[in-house]
Design a protein around this motif. Structure first.
Motif, mmCIF file in Angstrom:
data_model
loop_
_atom_site.group_PDB
_atom_site.id
_atom_site.type_symbol
_atom_site.label_atom_id
_atom_site.label_comp_id
_atom_site.label_asym_id
_atom_site.label_seq_id
_atom_site.Cartn_x
_atom_site.Cartn_y
_atom_site.Cartn_z
ATOM 1 N N TYR A 92 9.942 51.945 24.458
ATOM 2 C CA TYR A 92 10.842 51.065 25.212
ATOM 3 C C TYR A 92 10.786 49.637 24.691
ATOM 4 O O TYR A 92 11.790 48.916 24.724
ATOM 5 C CB TYR A 92 10.511 51.107 26.701
ATOM 6 N N ALA A 93 9.621 49.195 24.211
ATOM 7 C CA ALA A 93 9.525 47.854 23.635
ATOM 8 C C ALA A 93 10.465 47.728 22.437
ATOM 9 O O ALA A 93 11.195 46.730 22.288
ATOM 10 C CB ALA A 93 8.088 47.559 23.215
ATOM 11 N N LEU A 94 10.477 48.737 21.583
ATOM 12 C CA LEU A 94 11.375 48.717 20.424
ATOM 13 C C LEU A 94 12.836 48.779 20.867
ATOM 14 O O LEU A 94 13.694 48.100 20.286
ATOM 15 C CB LEU A 94 11.051 49.900 19.500
ATOM 16 N N ALA A 95 13.119 49.573 21.899
ATOM 17 C CA ALA A 95 14.499 49.673 22.392
ATOM 18 C C ALA A 95 14.969 48.343 22.979
ATOM 19 O O ALA A 95 16.130 47.944 22.802
ATOM 20 C CB ALA A 95 14.602 50.785 23.430
ATOM 21 N N ILE A 96 14.084 47.625 23.680
ATOM 22 C CA ILE A 96 14.445 46.338 24.268
ATOM 23 C C ILE A 96 14.693 45.303 23.180
ATOM 24 O O ILE A 96 15.638 44.505 23.257
ATOM 25 C CB ILE A 96 13.342 45.884 25.245
ATOM 26 N N LEU A 97 13.846 45.303 22.145
ATOM 27 C CA LEU A 97 14.077 44.401 21.016
ATOM 28 C C LEU A 97 15.418 44.694 20.355
ATOM 29 O O LEU A 97 16.121 43.783 19.922
ATOM 30 C CB LEU A 97 12.951 44.536 19.999
ATOM 31 N N ASN A 98 15.771 45.974 20.290
ATOM 32 C CA ASN A 98 17.052 46.345 19.694
ATOM 33 C C ASN A 98 18.225 45.818 20.524
ATOM 34 O O ASN A 98 19.277 45.476 19.975
ATOM 35 C CB ASN A 98 17.142 47.868 19.568
ATOM 36 N N LEU A 99 18.044 45.721 21.854
ATOM 37 C CA LEU A 99 19.101 45.175 22.704
ATOM 38 C C LEU A 99 19.444 43.743 22.303
ATOM 39 O O LEU A 99 20.603 43.348 22.310
ATOM 40 C CB LEU A 99 18.661 45.187 24.169
ATOM 41 N N GLY A 100 18.426 42.972 21.983
ATOM 42 C CA GLY A 100 18.647 41.562 21.674
ATOM 43 C C GLY A 100 18.669 41.251 20.199
ATOM 44 O O GLY A 100 18.485 40.091 19.803
ATOM 45 N N ARG A 101 18.919 42.251 19.361
ATOM 46 C CA ARG A 101 18.836 42.041 17.915
ATOM 47 C C ARG A 101 19.872 41.049 17.396
ATOM 48 O O ARG A 101 19.681 40.442 16.338
ATOM 49 C CB ARG A 101 18.992 43.374 17.183
ATOM 50 N N THR A 102 20.978 40.860 18.107
ATOM 51 C CA THR A 102 22.020 39.942 17.644
ATOM 52 C C THR A 102 21.797 38.517 18.124
ATOM 53 O O THR A 102 22.628 37.646 17.867
ATOM 54 C CB THR A 102 23.407 40.425 18.106
ATOM 55 N N GLY A 103 20.699 38.269 18.824
ATOM 56 C CA GLY A 103 20.401 36.912 19.269
ATOM 57 C C GLY A 103 20.854 36.644 20.691
ATOM 58 O O GLY A 103 21.217 37.560 21.438
ATOM 59 N N PRO A 104 20.851 35.371 21.108
ATOM 60 C CA PRO A 104 21.198 35.015 22.490
ATOM 61 C C PRO A 104 22.573 35.490 22.931
ATOM 62 O O PRO A 104 22.774 35.783 24.112
ATOM 63 C CB PRO A 104 21.120 33.483 22.482
ATOM 64 N N ASP A 105 23.521 35.576 21.997
ATOM 65 C CA ASP A 105 24.870 35.996 22.389
ATOM 66 C C ASP A 105 24.909 37.430 22.893
ATOM 67 O O ASP A 105 25.895 37.843 23.515
ATOM 68 C CB ASP A 105 25.839 35.840 21.215
ATOM 69 N N ALA A 106 23.868 38.211 22.617
ATOM 70 C CA ALA A 106 23.826 39.576 23.138
ATOM 71 C C ALA A 106 23.760 39.565 24.664
ATOM 72 O O ALA A 106 24.264 40.466 25.324
ATOM 73 C CB ALA A 106 22.623 40.325 22.571
ATOM 74 N N LEU A 107 23.172 38.523 25.241
ATOM 75 C CA LEU A 107 23.046 38.405 26.696
ATOM 76 C C LEU A 107 24.229 37.615 27.235
ATOM 77 O O LEU A 107 24.084 36.532 27.794
ATOM 78 C CB LEU A 107 21.720 37.732 27.053
ATOM 79 N N ASP A 108 25.404 38.170 27.086
ATOM 80 C CA ASP A 108 26.620 37.421 27.379
ATOM 81 C C ASP A 108 26.940 37.308 28.856
ATOM 82 O O ASP A 108 27.909 36.664 29.236
ATOM 83 C CB ASP A 108 27.819 38.037 26.638
ATOM 84 N N GLU A 109 26.124 37.926 29.714
ATOM 85 C CA GLU A 109 26.315 37.758 31.147
ATOM 86 C C GLU A 109 25.366 36.705 31.727
ATOM 87 O O GLU A 109 25.422 36.410 32.919
ATOM 88 C CB GLU A 109 26.094 39.091 31.883
ATOM 89 N N ALA A 110 24.484 36.156 30.889
ATOM 90 C CA ALA A 110 23.563 35.119 31.356
ATOM 91 C C ALA A 110 24.269 33.773 31.369
ATOM 92 O O ALA A 110 25.173 33.515 30.570
ATOM 93 C CB ALA A 110 22.339 35.054 30.448
ATOM 94 N N ARG A 111 23.860 32.904 32.283
ATOM 95 C CA ARG A 111 24.393 31.548 32.296
ATOM 96 C C ARG A 111 24.087 30.873 30.976
ATOM 97 O O ARG A 111 22.998 31.010 30.420
ATOM 98 C CB ARG A 111 23.770 30.752 33.447
ATOM 99 N N LEU A 112 25.050 30.114 30.465
ATOM 100 C CA LEU A 112 24.902 29.550 29.133
ATOM 101 C C LEU A 112 23.745 28.568 29.036
ATOM 102 O O LEU A 112 23.133 28.427 27.974
ATOM 103 C CB LEU A 112 26.210 28.866 28.716
ATOM 104 N N ASP A 113 23.419 27.884 30.122
ATOM 105 C CA ASP A 113 22.325 26.929 30.047
ATOM 106 C C ASP A 113 20.963 27.610 30.110
ATOM 107 O O ASP A 113 19.928 26.953 29.981
ATOM 108 C CB ASP A 113 22.442 25.879 31.161
ATOM 109 N N ARG A 114 20.964 28.958 30.298
ATOM 110 C CA ARG A 114 19.699 29.688 30.361
ATOM 111 C C ARG A 114 19.622 30.823 29.355
ATOM 112 O O ARG A 114 18.625 31.553 29.323
ATOM 113 C CB ARG A 114 19.495 30.257 31.765
ATOM 114 N N VAL A 115 20.651 30.982 28.535
ATOM 115 C CA VAL A 115 20.698 32.162 27.688
ATOM 116 C C VAL A 115 19.596 32.152 26.630
ATOM 117 O O VAL A 115 19.050 33.207 26.270
ATOM 118 C CB VAL A 115 22.102 32.291 27.028
ATOM 119 N N LEU A 116 19.232 30.979 26.106
ATOM 120 C CA LEU A 116 18.160 30.926 25.112
ATOM 121 C C LEU A 116 16.827 31.339 25.744
ATOM 122 O O LEU A 116 16.053 32.082 25.142
ATOM 123 C CB LEU A 116 18.056 29.521 24.518
ATOM 124 N N SER A 117 16.570 30.868 26.954
ATOM 125 C CA SER A 117 15.354 31.267 27.664
ATOM 126 C C SER A 117 15.370 32.764 27.966
ATOM 127 O O SER A 117 14.341 33.436 27.892
ATOM 128 C CB SER A 117 15.209 30.472 28.959
#
Length: 343
Positions: free
Chosen positions: A125-150
């Protein structure tokens, strides 16, 4: 020797944090996985304290099942911050319920394999989670922009925490093999502090999220792709400048895409290709430009200018201000104050 129930302290802190989150904002659908994760960590901490602090051996059957629920819930939490093209239904969703079922089956038929199963589960699961974010902060496109890097940093740390937990499980197994479990209580209590780490991650990344359909267009013509990107960026710039959407502190990539009438992934791709920046940096450039205008033309305080331009935290504002201008807000104002504002 008095046993200090460190897991109980961890459980109490987790429960307090859970209560704070429940009272600080309305639990939306996107936040539920994070809330459930904190609750699971608290329950696991309590069970560890009872098992190793008070010798309630019956809990040895419960602890592996709770542990097997943790990695799928971590993944579900971060998936809630990602735009999904399809609803996760049917077999794909229920596969994440398999780990506790497998562990229960192993408890009944092959308890000696449980440690190896948990180690494989946590690392996988650790490897699968890393794969979720492999494209960087933009992968978390539902996060608020002022918190996406965090949020993206939290994703990486969460994956590392699962790997560390797997190492602790291996250490516990080896201790049973070499010293008949003489050091297990101490190791398990320390390993339980990972619950606090996961708590910090959930506090950082918990935000309301909605998934919007985002079909990706098949663009084989480079010129057509560039033209489409420019058109998308013109829409985004209009929203950010003319409609002052950049000042919305709750702005997310999905909300921006919805207002522009363009799929979120196309917005992210256009910004990446034409500006060589991620979405949060691109939005923050507009916010910093507005903050600079306010600092130059008005007597507004730095903090007021920060809120007025769309930032919510001073640390993020100062970091982005230095990225864009190479100066602190106060230093920039001293060097660029307009003569009219001094009169």
């Amino acid at each position: 020797m008095i046993f200090i129930p460190l897991p109980f302290v961890v459980a109490l802190l987790l429960v307090i944090r859970l209560i704070e989150m429940l009272h600080s904002q309305e639990p939306s659908k996107g936040n539920r996985p994070f809330l459930a994760l904190i609750g699971l960590c608290a329950l696991q901490s309590l069970a560890v304290g009872l098992r190793w602090g008070y010798g309630i051996t019956e809990l040895r059957y419960m602890l592996p099942v709770l542990a097997s629920c943790l990695p799928p819930l971590v993944m579900a939490s971060f998936r809630s911050l990602m735009h999904r093209e399809e609803a996760r239904t049917g077999i794909a969703r229920w596969l994440h319920a398999a780990p506790p079922i497998v562990v229960i089956a192993l408890l009944a038929m092959a308890p000696g394999l449980i440690d190896f199963a948990l180690i494989a589960l946590f690392v996988g699961y650790a490897l699968a989670i890393l794969n979720l974010g492999r494209t960087g902060p933009d992968a978390l496109d539902e996060a608020r922009l002022d918190r996406v890097l965090s949020a993206h940093r939290a994703l990486v740390i969460a994956a590392a925490s699962l790997c560390l937990s797997a190492l602790f499980d291996l250490a516990v197994f080896m201790d049973f093999e070499w010293s008949k479990g003489a050091n297990v209580a101490l190791m398990v209590s320390n390993a339980n502090l990972l619950g606090l780490l996961l708590l910090g991650l959930t506090a950082t990344v918990a935000a309301r999220a909605r998934a919007l359909p985002s079909p990706v267009a098949d663009m084989n013509d480079a010129a057509a792709q560039a033209a489409q990107d420019r058109e998308i960026l013109e829409r985004i710039d209009h929203l950010l400048v003319k409609e002052k959407l950049s000042r919305d502190e709750n702005l997310t990539l999905s909300r921006l895409a919805r207002r522009a009438g363009v799929p979120a992934r196309q917005v992210s791709g256009a910004i990446n290709r034409l500006s060589s920046r991620n979405v949060s940096q691109y939005i923050n450039d507009f916010r910093i430009a507005e903050a600079c205008r306010l600092l130059r033309e008005t007597d507004m305080s730095v903090t007021a200018a920060m809120f007025e331009s769309g930032f919510q935290t001073k640390s993020n504002f100062n970091r982005e201000f230095r990225r864009v201008t190479s100066l602190s807000p106060a230093s920039w104002r001293d060097k660029n104050r307009s003569p009219e504002s001094l009169q």
